[in-house]
Design an enzyme around this catalytic site. Sequence first.
Site, PDB file in Angstrom:
ATOM      1  N   ASP A 147      12.841   7.055  -3.311  1.00 54.62           N
ATOM      2  CA  ASP A 147      12.818   5.762  -2.618  1.00 54.62           C
ATOM      3  C   ASP A 147      13.856   4.819  -3.240  1.00 54.62           C
ATOM      4  O   ASP A 147      14.054   3.706  -2.766  1.00 54.62           O
ATOM      5  CB  ASP A 147      11.410   5.149  -2.624  1.00 54.62           C
ATOM      6  CG  ASP A 147      10.837   4.965  -4.020  1.00 54.62           C
ATOM      7  OD1 ASP A 147      11.463   5.438  -5.001  1.00 54.62           O
ATOM      8  OD2 ASP A 147       9.756   4.364  -4.132  1.00 54.62           O
ATOM      9  N   SER A 148      14.559   5.302  -4.288  1.00 58.49           N
ATOM     10  CA  SER A 148      15.737   4.583  -4.802  1.00 58.49           C
ATOM     11  C   SER A 148      16.806   4.489  -3.720  1.00 58.49           C
ATOM     12  O   SER A 148      17.764   3.733  -3.857  1.00 58.49           O
ATOM     13  CB  SER A 148      16.288   5.277  -6.051  1.00 58.49           C
ATOM     14  OG  SER A 148      16.471   6.660  -5.822  1.00 58.49           O
ATOM     15  N   GLU A 193       3.643   7.684  -6.882  1.00 59.18           N
ATOM     16  CA  GLU A 193       3.530   6.894  -8.110  1.00 59.18           C
ATOM     17  C   GLU A 193       2.079   6.547  -8.412  1.00 59.18           C
ATOM     18  O   GLU A 193       1.362   6.079  -7.527  1.00 59.18           O
ATOM     19  CB  GLU A 193       4.343   5.582  -7.982  1.00 59.18           C
ATOM     20  CG  GLU A 193       5.843   5.792  -7.910  1.00 59.18           C
ATOM     21  CD  GLU A 193       6.634   4.484  -7.856  1.00 59.18           C
ATOM     22  OE1 GLU A 193       6.053   3.401  -8.056  1.00 59.18           O
ATOM     23  OE2 GLU A 193       7.849   4.563  -7.605  1.00 59.18           O
ATOM     24  N   GLU A 223       8.856   8.124 -16.458  1.00 60.96           N
ATOM     25  CA  GLU A 223       9.987   7.194 -16.389  1.00 60.96           C
ATOM     26  C   GLU A 223       9.908   6.117 -17.455  1.00 60.96           C
ATOM     27  O   GLU A 223       8.915   5.397 -17.565  1.00 60.96           O
ATOM     28  CB  GLU A 223      10.050   6.555 -14.987  1.00 60.96           C
ATOM     29  CG  GLU A 223      11.196   5.554 -14.848  1.00 60.96           C
ATOM     30  CD  GLU A 223      11.559   5.204 -13.417  1.00 60.96           C
ATOM     31  OE1 GLU A 223      11.044   5.829 -12.472  1.00 60.96           O
ATOM     32  OE2 GLU A 223      12.395   4.294 -13.247  1.00 60.96           O
TER      33      GLU A 223
END
Length: 271
Positions: free
Chosen positions: A51-52, A122, A189
């Site tokens: 989704d970056s 996430e 992350e």
Amino acid sequence: MSVNKEIKRVTTRTVQEMKLRGEKVSMLTAYDYSLATIVDDAGVDIILVGDSASNVMAGHETTLPITLDQMIYHAASVVRAAKRALVVVDLPFGSYQGNSKEALNSAIRIMKEAGAHAVKIEGGVEIAESVTRILTAGIPVMGHLGLTPQSIYKFGTYTVRAKEEAEAQKLREDAAKLQELGCFGVVLEKIPAQLAKEVTESLSIPTIGIGAGQHCDGQVLVIHDMLGINKGFKPRFLRQYASLYDVMNDAIKSYVSDVKSSDFPNEKEQY
Ligand SMILES: Nc1nc(=O)c2c([nH]1)NC[C@@H]1CN(c3ccc(C(=O)N[C@@H](CCC(=O)O)C(=O)O)cc3)CN21
Ligand SMILES: CC(C)C(=O)C(=O)O
Ligand SMILES: [Mg+2]
């Protein structure tokens, strides 16, 4: 799965076997057919349609605005290019947080409409029900812990996560839970390398790090960052393997100059 006899497709099982063999897993993002072709051809194990894309493709400040429809458009393009790599697609913000039925429907759309091989989501224990429901439908799930950019407004910064013991303990529990539920891997992350090492050693599924140090079972970067297309973004964890911004900028300047001077096209370049 793969009907191509020459190229052996990477599967969720393959990457789990890689961990057992001690072979590191390489993962990069891609959002379109052309770049995904290059990434796949170079032998990357997993292509992440992140989704970056919201940042890199659309120019948004955060990953929050990208829609499920837009993710499916990017993912379908990448799937058409990927002959060998496993294609994992991010469930975007707003496509799974409502309830587990919504999460399942979103995951099904990604598999059905884009032809993806797995989804990434996430969160930890709080999304356990959704993860279970997606897995029950036969859709492989990758977890994502630590810095979770879809929750950026809850934290306010992109600083290193889980430096405090309470947050580190929550991350350990989340990682164990995701494995127990049946996730095939988990992205870690921007967390301390020592914590990533501990989690990696405690799990049988591979950990894929970004800003999480050398002990993870694999690494992931955003393709535009590592190719140096994205000029402004240079966090400490990023290694830039090329300076394509400059290469492309120079080429485009030459084109503009050639058009202006009537050098392009020449006799050989016309009919
Ligand atoms: N182009 C791009 N690359 C990424 O790695 C990426 C995205 N976009 N979008 C989604 C998330 C967001 N990510 C991020 C965003 C910022 C930092 C970061 O470290 N930024 C700054 C400031 C950090 C701070 O406030 O301390 C840095 O210089 O480290 C790291 C990962 C990773 N993902
Ligand atoms: C940074 C990676 C892990 C990601 O989630 C993305 O590219 O969206
Ligand atoms: Mg993402």
